[in-house]
Design a protein around this motif. Sequence first.
Motif, mmCIF file in Angstrom:
data_model
loop_
_atom_site.group_PDB
_atom_site.id
_atom_site.type_symbol
_atom_site.label_atom_id
_atom_site.label_comp_id
_atom_site.label_asym_id
_atom_site.label_seq_id
_atom_site.Cartn_x
_atom_site.Cartn_y
_atom_site.Cartn_z
ATOM 1 N N ALA A 148 38.309 -18.206 -8.007
ATOM 2 C CA ALA A 148 39.375 -19.204 -8.138
ATOM 3 C C ALA A 148 39.836 -19.597 -6.743
ATOM 4 O O ALA A 148 40.078 -18.731 -5.897
ATOM 5 C CB ALA A 148 40.545 -18.632 -8.939
ATOM 6 N N VAL A 149 39.948 -20.882 -6.502
ATOM 7 C CA VAL A 149 40.404 -21.388 -5.212
ATOM 8 C C VAL A 149 41.753 -22.062 -5.431
ATOM 9 O O VAL A 149 41.837 -23.083 -6.114
ATOM 10 C CB VAL A 149 39.399 -22.384 -4.600
ATOM 11 N N VAL A 150 42.815 -21.468 -4.881
ATOM 12 C CA VAL A 150 44.158 -22.005 -5.021
ATOM 13 C C VAL A 150 44.406 -22.999 -3.889
ATOM 14 O O VAL A 150 44.389 -22.626 -2.711
ATOM 15 C CB VAL A 150 45.214 -20.879 -4.988
ATOM 16 N N VAL A 151 44.608 -24.257 -4.241
ATOM 17 C CA VAL A 151 44.813 -25.330 -3.262
ATOM 18 C C VAL A 151 46.291 -25.740 -3.321
ATOM 19 O O VAL A 151 46.713 -26.364 -4.291
ATOM 20 C CB VAL A 151 43.902 -26.538 -3.547
ATOM 21 N N PRO A 152 47.083 -25.404 -2.310
ATOM 22 C CA PRO A 152 48.524 -25.659 -2.355
ATOM 23 C C PRO A 152 48.885 -27.091 -1.989
ATOM 24 O O PRO A 152 48.055 -27.855 -1.498
ATOM 25 C CB PRO A 152 49.075 -24.671 -1.321
ATOM 26 N N GLY A 153 50.151 -27.430 -2.204
ATOM 27 C CA GLY A 153 50.603 -28.790 -1.996
ATOM 28 C C GLY A 153 51.430 -28.991 -0.755
ATOM 29 O O GLY A 153 51.317 -28.248 0.230
ATOM 30 N N ALA A 154 52.286 -29.997 -0.794
ATOM 31 C CA ALA A 154 53.106 -30.384 0.356
ATOM 32 C C ALA A 154 54.004 -29.237 0.798
ATOM 33 O O ALA A 154 54.376 -28.372 0.004
ATOM 34 C CB ALA A 154 53.947 -31.603 0.004
ATOM 35 N N ASP A 155 54.334 -29.255 2.085
ATOM 36 C CA ASP A 155 55.212 -28.256 2.707
ATOM 37 C C ASP A 155 54.586 -26.870 2.800
ATOM 38 O O ASP A 155 55.287 -25.900 3.058
ATOM 39 C CB ASP A 155 56.558 -28.158 1.972
ATOM 40 N N SER A 156 53.282 -26.756 2.574
ATOM 41 C CA SER A 156 52.601 -25.469 2.760
ATOM 42 C C SER A 156 52.322 -25.268 4.243
ATOM 43 O O SER A 156 51.717 -26.123 4.892
ATOM 44 C CB SER A 156 51.284 -25.438 1.974
ATOM 45 N N THR A 157 52.786 -24.147 4.775
ATOM 46 C CA THR A 157 52.644 -23.856 6.195
ATOM 47 C C THR A 157 52.223 -22.411 6.390
ATOM 48 O O THR A 157 52.299 -21.594 5.465
ATOM 49 C CB THR A 157 53.971 -24.084 6.940
ATOM 50 N N LEU A 158 51.818 -22.092 7.604
ATOM 51 C CA LEU A 158 51.457 -20.721 7.925
ATOM 52 C C LEU A 158 52.668 -19.800 7.838
ATOM 53 O O LEU A 158 52.572 -18.664 7.369
ATOM 54 C CB LEU A 158 50.840 -20.673 9.329
ATOM 55 N N SER A 159 53.826 -20.292 8.256
ATOM 56 C CA SER A 159 55.036 -19.472 8.196
ATOM 57 C C SER A 159 55.438 -19.174 6.760
ATOM 58 O O SER A 159 56.087 -18.149 6.496
ATOM 59 C CB SER A 159 56.188 -20.176 8.922
ATOM 60 N N GLY A 160 55.068 -20.039 5.834
ATOM 61 C CA GLY A 160 55.373 -19.812 4.429
ATOM 62 C C GLY A 160 54.142 -19.449 3.625
ATOM 63 O O GLY A 160 54.103 -19.706 2.417
ATOM 64 N N PHE A 161 53.173 -18.827 4.244
ATOM 65 C CA PHE A 161 51.910 -18.529 3.562
ATOM 66 C C PHE A 161 52.093 -17.515 2.439
ATOM 67 O O PHE A 161 51.400 -17.571 1.425
ATOM 68 C CB PHE A 161 50.881 -18.012 4.564
ATOM 69 N N ASP A 162 53.007 -16.572 2.628
ATOM 70 C CA ASP A 162 53.198 -15.511 1.632
ATOM 71 C C ASP A 162 54.361 -15.758 0.691
ATOM 72 O O ASP A 162 54.418 -15.187 -0.390
ATOM 73 C CB ASP A 162 53.392 -14.159 2.327
ATOM 74 N N SER A 163 55.316 -16.570 1.087
ATOM 75 C CA SER A 163 56.482 -16.797 0.247
ATOM 76 C C SER A 163 57.211 -18.056 0.701
ATOM 77 O O SER A 163 57.304 -18.325 1.893
ATOM 78 C CB SER A 163 57.440 -15.602 0.309
#
Length: 367
Positions: A148-163
Motif C-alpha cells: 500500500a502506498v499512502v500518498v498525502p495531501g496539502a500541507d504535508s511536510t517533513l516536520s509533520g511527517f509523523d503527526s
Amino acid sequence: MPPRTTALRGFLEHALQSSASAASTPARPASRRRAGPRRARRLRRALACAVTITGVLLTTAGTGHADPYAAPPAVPTMAPSTLDARFGIERQAIEQALETAHAVGDRERAKALGGLLQPGRRFLYFDPRGRGRAIEVVGDLTRAHRVAVVVPGADSTLSGFDSKSGKPWSAPGGGARAVYEQARKINPSPGLAVVAWLGYAAPKTFSSDVLTDERAGQGAVELRAFLTGLNQVNPEARVGLLCHSYGSVVCGRAAMAGAGSARDGWRQVTDIALFGSPGTTAWSAARLSRTARVWAGRGATDWMEDVPHVRIFGLGLGPDPVSSRFGARVFDAGPGGHSDYLAPDSRSLSNLTYIAMGDPSHVSQPA
C-alpha cells in the motif's frame, strides 16, 4: 496584477458567486423538509470559496533565504540487493540534517528528525530542503504480496511527517503505520508492506497551487518513478494507492499517464482509493484505469464536500469522485472529518485497509 493571479481571482470569484447564488435560491415547497440541510451545505460552500479566495490572494512569495540543509545524497537504484544500502545512506542523511537543525536552531525540524531516527525505521528517500520530502517503508517490501502506498495531501511536510495537529494518523508516516497495524489486527501475517510516500512538494492549503494540478503533475512523475523502482524490488507484489486530499490529484495524474502501461510499475496497481478528494482532473473513474478498482470515500463531516468540484481553463480539479456520475466504487468513510480517515478503529481505516490488502468483499458501502 500578474495574469495567473487575475485568472485565479476570476475563477474563484465566479465560484463564490455561483455558490452564493445557489445558497440564496428559495427551496420549492415540495422539498421544504430537505431545504435546511441543503441550504446549510450551500452556505458552507460559499464560505469555503470566500476563505480560499482570501488565502490565495494573500499568499506571498518566499523570503529568499538560503536553505541550510544539504541536497540528498546519491543512492543506488532500487533492487532487493540495494535496499539495505539505501536505508543506511538515508539514515546518515537524516543524522546530518538533524545536526544542521540543531546548528540553525530549527527546533520543530529537529524534533521531527529525531523521531525519524528511532530504531527500526527505514527510509528509501530523504530530502530535508524546503518543506522536505521522505519515503518510509513499514513492513517487508521484498516479501510482501501487497504493497500500500499512502500518498498525502496539502500541507504535508517533513516536520509533520509523523503527526499533524496532534493526530499521528493524519500524517504520512503515522498514517502508514495506522494502516499496517490495522492489517495486522485483521491478519497477524497480512503479507502487506505500507509505504509513506511524501515524494513530492505538497502545496499549502491556502495557496494558488492547490487550485491547479501543476504540483500534482510533478508529483505524478515522481510517483510513477517510485512504482517502477518498486517493480524492480518486488515484481510479484500488487499495489494499492491510498490517496488523500490533494494526493488524490497526484494519483489521478499518475493514473492517467500510466493506464495501460506495461513498461513500468503501473501494471502492478490493482486499487486506487481516493478519500477526502477535491477531484482528480479526470472526468470519470474509467479515465483513471480500466483494470484497477477505483474507490472513493468522504467522511460525513469532511469540509471537502463544500469545495466547488469544477474545472475551468485549467483551474479547479474536476468532478467529485464520490458522485454517481464519476463512477467510482464508493466506500463507507464514516462520520469523520478531513483528517480522520486513518484514525484508529474508524470505519474509514478498516475499509481502506481492506482495499490495501486487495480484499474488496469486506469493504462496506455507505448506508
